[in-house]
Scaffold this motif. Structure first.
Motif, PDB file in Angstrom:
ATOM      1  N   ALA A   9       0.688  -0.891   0.507  1.00 11.44           N
ATOM      2  CA  ALA A   9       0.551   0.095   0.028  1.00 11.44           C
ATOM      3  C   ALA A   9       1.104   1.320   0.037  1.00 11.44           C
ATOM      4  CB  ALA A   9      -0.825   0.145   1.106  1.00 11.44           C
ATOM      5  N   LEU A  10       1.723   1.164   0.418  1.00  8.21           N
ATOM      6  CA  LEU A  10       3.000   2.566   0.690  1.00  8.21           C
ATOM      7  C   LEU A  10       3.127   3.147  -0.625  1.00  8.21           C
ATOM      8  CD1 LEU A  10       4.636   2.759   4.382  1.00  8.21           C
ATOM      9  CD2 LEU A  10       3.389   4.436   3.055  1.00  8.21           C
ATOM     10  N   TYR A  16       4.833   9.936  -1.335  1.00  9.38           N
ATOM     11  CA  TYR A  16       4.545   9.798   0.141  1.00  9.38           C
ATOM     12  C   TYR A  16       6.273   9.194   0.495  1.00  9.38           C
ATOM     13  CZ  TYR A  16      -0.168  10.216  -0.262  1.00  9.38           C
ATOM     14  OH  TYR A  16      -1.640  11.103  -0.410  1.00  9.38           O
ATOM     15  N   ILE A  17       6.372   8.470   0.090  1.00  9.15           N
ATOM     16  CA  ILE A  17       7.602   8.017   0.162  1.00  9.15           C
ATOM     17  C   ILE A  17       8.462   8.724  -0.607  1.00  9.15           C
ATOM     18  CG2 ILE A  17       9.571   5.092   0.283  1.00  9.15           C
ATOM     19  CD1 ILE A  17       6.859   4.097  -0.278  1.00  9.15           C
ATOM     20  N   LEU A  18       8.638   8.937  -1.435  1.00 14.24           N
ATOM     21  CA  LEU A  18       9.639   9.666  -2.269  1.00 14.24           C
ATOM     22  C   LEU A  18       9.917  11.273  -0.903  1.00 14.24           C
ATOM     23  CD1 LEU A  18       9.137   9.589  -5.424  1.00 14.24           C
ATOM     24  CD2 LEU A  18      11.017   8.948  -4.308  1.00 14.24           C
ATOM     25  N   ILE A  23      12.998  14.413   2.306  1.00 10.19           N
ATOM     26  CA  ILE A  23      12.890  16.054   3.054  1.00 10.19           C
ATOM     27  C   ILE A  23      13.771  15.678   4.346  1.00 10.19           C
ATOM     28  CG2 ILE A  23      10.979  14.989   4.520  1.00 10.19           C
ATOM     29  CD1 ILE A  23      11.085  18.728   3.058  1.00 10.19           C
ATOM     30  N   ILE A  24      14.031  14.198   5.067  1.00 15.22           N
ATOM     31  CA  ILE A  24      15.275  14.515   6.027  1.00 15.22           C
ATOM     32  C   ILE A  24      16.092  14.593   5.574  1.00 15.22           C
ATOM     33  CG2 ILE A  24      15.605  13.212   7.930  1.00 15.22           C
ATOM     34  CD1 ILE A  24      13.252  11.635   7.720  1.00 15.22           C
ATOM     35  N   ALA A  84      10.893   0.925  -0.932  1.00 20.29           N
ATOM     36  CA  ALA A  84      11.097   0.394   0.605  1.00 20.29           C
ATOM     37  C   ALA A  84      11.881  -0.373   0.962  1.00 20.29           C
ATOM     38  CB  ALA A  84       9.377  -1.406   0.267  1.00 20.29           C
ATOM     39  N   GLN A  85      13.235  -0.922  -0.022  1.00 23.07           N
ATOM     40  CA  GLN A  85      13.857  -1.312   0.770  1.00 23.07           C
ATOM     41  C   GLN A  85      15.733  -0.434   0.116  1.00 23.07           C
ATOM     42  OE1 GLN A  85      12.970  -5.543  -1.002  1.00 23.07           O
ATOM     43  NE2 GLN A  85      13.757  -6.256   0.686  1.00 23.07           N
ATOM     44  N   VAL A  86      15.499  -0.424  -1.239  1.00 23.06           N
ATOM     45  CA  VAL A  86      16.556   0.386  -1.283  1.00 23.06           C
ATOM     46  C   VAL A  86      16.154   2.066  -0.933  1.00 23.06           C
ATOM     47  CG1 VAL A  86      18.031   0.912  -2.986  1.00 23.06           C
ATOM     48  CG2 VAL A  86      16.935  -1.146  -3.377  1.00 23.06           C
TER      49      VAL A  86
END
Length: 169
Positions: A9-10, A16-18, A23-24, A84-86
């Motif tokens: 779902a993510l 959202y993930i990008l 941003i961090i 999700a992993q890389v």
């Protein structure tokens, strides 16, 4: 909902993930520009600590899932999910490099706790891998709760041994 369904779902909405993993490092870079040589002082070190936790928890999780999939499920590295992993691993490495450039990580509160978490996860995965590879089958009348207690005791012994071998963590 399973963990795989949550990750699917993510990754279905990669924006959202990008955004999160972009941003961090940008915030760490901006904080480095603003704080200049005062990164080890009170307000900045807490900001860096927050950024490190926000990026390292998903990064460590991504590394753990990747190792689990490669060692135990025997999945190919080419099947790794980029979002999700890389991406969490790359963003974690970039953020830590940016923060380390601005401030000594020894001044960051709680950073030693993350290294302890990584050590416990590595010990757990190593222990699971050894048990998986030796193919030991135990027929026993032990209850599962006792097996979990024995496993926890082994992890505790690994932790004590690590502290004695390499100093307090």
């Amino acid at each position: 909902m399973t963990l795989k369904e949550a990750l699917d779902a993510l990754t279905a909405q990669p924006a959202y993930i990008l955004g999160y993993f972009a941003i961090i490092p940008i915030m760490a870079f901006t904080a480095g520009l603003i704080s200049q040589e005062k990164g080890q002082e009170a307000p900045w070190k807490y900001l860096y600590s927050t950024l490190i936790y926000f990026i390292c928890v998903p990064g460590i999780f991504a590394i753990t899932v990747s190792i689990y999939q490669f060692l135990f499920e025997r999945r190919s590295i080419w099947q790794a999910d980029v979002f999700a992993q890389v991406l969490p691993m790359i963003s974690m490495a970039v953020t830590l490099l940016i923060i380390r450039k601005n401030v000594n990580l020894d001044y960051i509160p709680g950073f030693d706790k993350l290294s302890g978490l990584v050590m416990v996860i590595a010990a757990t995965l190593s222990l699971m891998w050894i048990v998986d590879r030796t193919r030991i089958i135990v027929f026993s009348y032990l209850r599962f709760e006792y097996v979990l207690l024995i496993f926890a005791a082994l992890l505790f012994l690994i932790r004590i041994g690590w502290r004695k071998a390499f100093g307090s963590a």
